[in-house]
Design a protein around this motif. Structure first.
Motif, short mmCIF file in Angstrom:
data_model
loop_
_atom_site.label_atom_id
_atom_site.label_comp_id
_atom_site.label_asym_id
_atom_site.label_seq_id
_atom_site.Cartn_x
_atom_site.Cartn_y
_atom_site.Cartn_z
N MET A 1 0.84 -1.19 0.00
CA MET A 1 0.00 0.00 0.00
C MET A 1 0.88 1.23 0.00
SD MET A 1 -2.90 -1.06 2.80
CE MET A 1 -1.66 -1.31 4.10
N THR A 2 0.78 2.04 -1.05
CA THR A 2 1.56 3.27 -1.15
C THR A 2 0.61 4.44 -1.35
OG1 THR A 2 3.42 2.07 -2.14
CG2 THR A 2 3.42 4.46 -2.35
N THR A 3 0.78 5.47 -0.53
CA THR A 3 -0.09 6.63 -0.54
C THR A 3 0.70 7.85 -0.97
OG1 THR A 3 -1.42 5.71 1.28
CG2 THR A 3 -1.63 8.07 0.85
N LEU A 20 0.50 7.50 8.98
CA LEU A 20 0.41 6.50 7.92
C LEU A 20 1.58 5.51 8.01
CD1 LEU A 20 -0.64 8.79 4.94
CD2 LEU A 20 -2.05 7.02 6.02
N HIS A 21 2.76 6.03 8.27
CA HIS A 21 3.93 5.15 8.42
C HIS A 21 3.73 4.20 9.61
CE1 HIS A 21 8.11 3.82 8.51
NE2 HIS A 21 8.09 4.05 9.80
N ARG A 25 1.88 1.87 6.15
CA ARG A 25 1.77 2.27 4.75
C ARG A 25 3.07 2.90 4.26
NH1 ARG A 25 -2.86 2.91 1.75
NH2 ARG A 25 -4.75 2.09 2.73
N ASP A 26 3.41 2.65 3.01
CA ASP A 26 4.47 3.40 2.36
C ASP A 26 3.91 4.74 1.91
OD1 ASP A 26 6.36 1.35 2.62
OD2 ASP A 26 5.70 0.38 0.78
N SER A 76 -3.73 5.09 -3.27
CA SER A 76 -4.52 6.14 -2.62
C SER A 76 -3.78 7.47 -2.69
CB SER A 76 -4.79 5.77 -1.16
OG SER A 76 -3.58 5.43 -0.49
N VAL A 242 -5.91 8.20 8.52
CA VAL A 242 -5.64 6.76 8.40
C VAL A 242 -6.96 5.99 8.39
CG1 VAL A 242 -4.53 4.77 9.47
CG2 VAL A 242 -3.39 7.00 9.53
N ASP A 246 -8.77 3.51 5.40
CA ASP A 246 -9.14 2.12 5.67
C ASP A 246 -10.64 1.89 5.69
OD1 ASP A 246 -6.46 1.53 5.93
OD2 ASP A 246 -6.44 1.74 8.12
#
Length: 335
Positions: A1-3, A20-21, A25-26, A76, A242, A246
């Motif tokens: 998952m990369t945002t 997020l980290h 998440r990346d 995202s 976040v 989700d």
């Protein structure tokens, strides 16, 4: 998952990158640093990962955004990048319309083009204007009273219409008054341009950088004559983003959520609370009201609690203590 996080080096953006980290998440940050300090990137990397991807660029630059999408597989987008001062938007409305609308249009178009299916938008309670009833729910009619508020509402509509005609789902977060700082003290509110937000001004008085706090109006129909606002910790807001990524929206193409505490605090009450936290006096001066200011606003956050599983966890004392820790550290560094 990369945002992809536009405006991720700014105040709420940087705290959301950290959240997020922490959630696994990346993240890739896109920021033009027009109102964010480059030094914040180093602190943010200490809170996340040394190789956090930070790209300097304009969120309205289609070529730059497409190049980022070629390099990363985004699922995202979280969009913060915007000008955000109510008084400044009256002085230079075209700058606000150009920047805020074009960046949203660019990111929405590329989200559809690249099949990015979740778009979280940083909106604001300013879209409500003077609310018809309190607390303010998501069903309260929007009636912005400034060019800034109008741009936020227009961006919301752009995203809702885009989501209705594509595979992208849009989550619009209308948050109230962000204050506080990361508990580490490494990141907080430190804009380049001079803003008129209340808490930073109060802190500057406590630090001796300002001789007194200007209170814009004491003749409102409130319990002490000063304006009432819903102050929410920036870390709570970050965690709300976040949750928005989700969230299961089901078949809904877009959804609006208020993020606040559900409690209102007057300007005078906030000044007294700051004096208690800092142990320093806050001299005040009453001046005239500003264009676009309203008397009272606080949030009904029941939808976010029911559908996102989110509610604010930090009270006003913690907000001010965290903000003071960061502001004090910045003052020591600058001496």
């Amino acid at each position: 998952m990369t945002t992809l996080v536009s405006g991720g080096a700014g105040y709420v953006g940087s705290h959301t990158v950290a959240a997020l980290h922490a959630a696994g998440r990346d993240v890739v940050v896109l920021d033009d640093f027009s109102n964010a300090r480059r030094g914040a990137v180093g602190e943010l990397r200490l809170l996340t990962t040394p190789d956090l991807a930070v790209v300097e660029g304009d969120a309205a630059d289609r070529a730059a955004v497409r190049e980022l999408c070629d390099e990363h597989d985004f699922d995202s987008i979280v969009h913060f990048a915007a000008h955000k001062s109510v008084p400044e938007s009256f002085a230079d409305p075209l700058r606000y319309y150009r920047n805020n609308l074009l960046s949203t249009l660019c990111l929405a178009e590329i989200a559809v083009e690249r099949g990015i299916d979740r778009f979280v938008f940083s909106s604001s309670a300013v879209v409500y204007g003077t609310p018809e009833q309190l607390p303010v729910s998501e069903e309260t009619p929007a009636a912005p009273q400034s060019p800034y508020g109008t741009t936020k509402l227009m961006c919301e509509r752009i995203l809702a219409d885009t989501a209705a005609s594509s595979a992208m789902q849009a989550v619009i977060l209308r948050y109230f008054n962000p204050v506080g700082a990361h508990p580490s003290g490494r990141i907080g509110e430190q804009p380049i341009t001079a803003g008129q937000n209340l808490v930073p001004a109060v802190m500057r008085v406590a630090l001796g950088a300002l001789s007194r706090l200007q209170i814009f109006g004491n003749d409102y129909d409130t319990r002490d004559g000063t304006a009432v606002r819903d102050f929410v910790h920036v870390t709570d807001l970050a965690e709300g983003h976040v949750a928005a990524l989700d969230a299961d929206l089901g078949t809904r193409r877009s959804r609006v959520f208020n993020l606040g505490t559900g409690a209102g605090t007057t300007v005078r009450e906030l000044v007294a609370a700051t004096e208690a936290v800092t142990g320093r006096p806050i001299p005040c001066e009453i001046v005239g009201r500003r264009p676009g200011d309203i008397a009272e606003s606080w949030a009904d956050c029941s939808r976010a609690e029911a559908e996102l599983g989110w509610s604010a966890q930090r009270d006003l004392g913690q907000m001010l203590a965290d903000h003071w820790r960061f502001a004090s550290a910045c003052a020591e560094i600058s001496v």
